[in-house]
Write a protein that holds these residues in place. Structure first.
Motif, short mmCIF file in Angstrom:
data_model
loop_
_atom_site.label_atom_id
_atom_site.label_comp_id
_atom_site.label_asym_id
_atom_site.label_seq_id
_atom_site.Cartn_x
_atom_site.Cartn_y
_atom_site.Cartn_z
N THR A 113 -10.46 -6.43 -7.65
CA THR A 113 -9.06 -6.22 -8.04
C THR A 113 -8.73 -4.74 -8.08
O THR A 113 -7.62 -4.32 -7.72
N MET A 114 -9.70 -3.92 -8.52
CA MET A 114 -9.47 -2.48 -8.60
C MET A 114 -9.31 -1.85 -7.23
O MET A 114 -8.77 -0.74 -7.10
N ILE A 115 -9.78 -2.53 -6.19
CA ILE A 115 -9.59 -2.06 -4.82
C ILE A 115 -8.35 -2.70 -4.20
O ILE A 115 -7.54 -2.03 -3.56
N PHE A 116 -8.19 -4.01 -4.42
CA PHE A 116 -7.06 -4.73 -3.81
C PHE A 116 -5.71 -4.21 -4.31
O PHE A 116 -4.75 -4.11 -3.54
N THR A 117 -5.63 -3.90 -5.61
CA THR A 117 -4.32 -3.53 -6.18
C THR A 117 -3.76 -2.24 -5.57
O THR A 117 -2.60 -2.23 -5.13
N PRO A 118 -4.53 -1.14 -5.51
CA PRO A 118 -3.96 0.05 -4.87
C PRO A 118 -3.65 -0.17 -3.38
O PRO A 118 -2.69 0.40 -2.86
N LEU A 119 -4.47 -0.99 -2.69
CA LEU A 119 -4.19 -1.27 -1.28
C LEU A 119 -2.86 -2.03 -1.14
O LEU A 119 -2.05 -1.73 -0.25
N ALA A 120 -2.65 -3.01 -2.02
CA ALA A 120 -1.40 -3.78 -1.97
C ALA A 120 -0.20 -2.89 -2.31
O ALA A 120 0.85 -2.98 -1.68
N GLU A 121 -0.36 -2.02 -3.32
CA GLU A 121 0.73 -1.13 -3.68
C GLU A 121 1.05 -0.17 -2.53
O GLU A 121 2.22 0.12 -2.27
N ALA A 122 0.00 0.31 -1.85
CA ALA A 122 0.23 1.20 -0.71
C ALA A 122 0.98 0.48 0.40
O ALA A 122 1.86 1.05 1.05
N ALA A 123 0.64 -0.81 0.62
CA ALA A 123 1.33 -1.58 1.66
C ALA A 123 2.79 -1.79 1.30
O ALA A 123 3.68 -1.67 2.15
N VAL A 124 3.05 -2.10 0.02
CA VAL A 124 4.43 -2.33 -0.41
C VAL A 124 5.25 -1.05 -0.28
O VAL A 124 6.41 -1.07 0.15
N ARG A 125 4.65 0.07 -0.65
CA ARG A 125 5.36 1.35 -0.58
C ARG A 125 5.32 1.99 0.80
O ARG A 125 5.92 3.04 1.01
N LYS A 126 4.58 1.35 1.72
CA LYS A 126 4.42 1.87 3.08
C LYS A 126 3.84 3.28 3.07
O LYS A 126 4.30 4.17 3.79
N GLN A 127 2.82 3.44 2.22
CA GLN A 127 2.12 4.72 2.13
C GLN A 127 0.65 4.48 2.44
O GLN A 127 0.03 3.57 1.88
#
Length: 312
Positions: A113-127
């Motif tokens: 989860t500690m890896i998936f969450t920042p990856l998902a946030e980056a995808a949502v923010r397109k960063q």
């Protein structure tokens, strides 16, 4: 010239350490929760145990936060209730998963989860994530692959339990993203928000328990419990839920959120310690290597996320 007391430099770190100890204790009991759940749960009693676990603590949360609960708006109640449905799914996936895999695997795989969450946030923010974080993610995933290989006698597919825990890690990521994006709950009191979420989750479990063919009823499961099972249930209810929640509320007022996050991030380490040292689990050579990679990858990932990018 101001003369500093010789105790000033000692007291501040000492106060910080005293605030750290309860948070570290939360990480330890959370790490032990997978072994405790595995010890009292079977496939036939998963839903019954979930009803008992949270129904025991829900009245205490309601009493502690009754005034703030009454202050919630209908929109906030709906938002918290929706989050509670996701939370219920997380606990179902985790508990069914731990029945079908080791406590060590469960605690380490859920840390993704500690890896998936920042990856998902980056995808949502397109960063795009940093190169360091991507390296940490690759290391963690490689660790999970090794962790699921058991004795290492040729490549084997992950067990159904491993896949359920992986699903729980993805569901946790969804829960975090929804909490950040459902505007109605962002200003809600944390105790009230937790209480409504747990209430919604318990309602889901109670409805499932009433459906024929979903396993033992809570009453039948409770009647079959011996002292060891009641002790395990008390550990999950009192320490992993009530104690953990109130310590977090207390700690964020006395230390930094980053410090709390780092301490709670040691949960997978304690899950591995509990599973191997207390539960007698034997991951095998590849499993030990995978565990080290997961711990190293998630620690590296947390640092990569928390380190600000250099100014351009």
């Amino acid at each position: 010239m101001t003369v500093l007391s010789p105790t000033v430099g000692v007291e501040a770190p000492r106060r910080a350490w005293l605030a750290d100890l309860p948070v570290l204790a939360v990480a330890v009991v959370w790490g032990g929760s997978y072994l405790a759940a595995k010890g009292i749960t079977t496939t036939h009693t998963v839903i019954a145990v979930l009803v008992l676990r949270f129904a025991l603590v829900l009245p205490a949360l309601v009493v502690a936060g009754w005034a703030r609960l009454r202050a919630l708006t209908p929109t906030q109640l709906r938002g918290a209730g929706a989050l509670g449905l996701v939370l219920g799914g997380i606990f179902l996936l985790e508990t069914y998963g731990v029945v079908h895999t080791s406590a060590t695997n469960a605690g380490l795989i859920i840390s993704l989860t500690m890896i998936f969450t920042p990856l998902a946030e980056a995808a949502v923010r397109k960063q795009a994530p940093s190169a360091g974080f991507l390296g940490a993610a690759a290391l963690s995933v490689a660790g999970v692959v090794l962790l699921t290989q058991g004795s290492g006698a040729g490549f084997t597919a992950p067990s159904p339990g491993d896949l359920l825990i992986l699903g729980a890690a993805l569901a946790r990521t969804l829960h975090v993203l929804l909490m950040a994006r459902i505007k109605a709950v962002q200003d809600a009191d944390s105790l009230s928000l937790t209480t409504v979420q747990l209430g919604a989750a318990v309602l889901v479990f109670a409805v499932l328990a009433a459906v024929p063919g979903t396993g033992a009823t809570p009453w039948a499961a409770a009647a079959d419990f011996g002292p060891a099972q009641w002790a395990g249930l008390a550990f999950l209810s009192v320490f992993c839920t009530l104690f953990a929640f109130f310590v977090q509320m207390w700690a964020v007022r006395r230390t930094s959120p980053s410090r709390v996050s780092l301490l709670l991030g040691t949960e997978p380490l304690w899950a591995a310690v509990a599973g191997i040292a207390v539960g007698g689990e034997e991951p095998g050579l590849l499993g030990y290597a995978g565990a080290l990679l997961v711990l190293a990858g998630t620690a590296w990932g947390r640092r990569a996320v928390m380190t600000p990018a250099p100014a351009s």
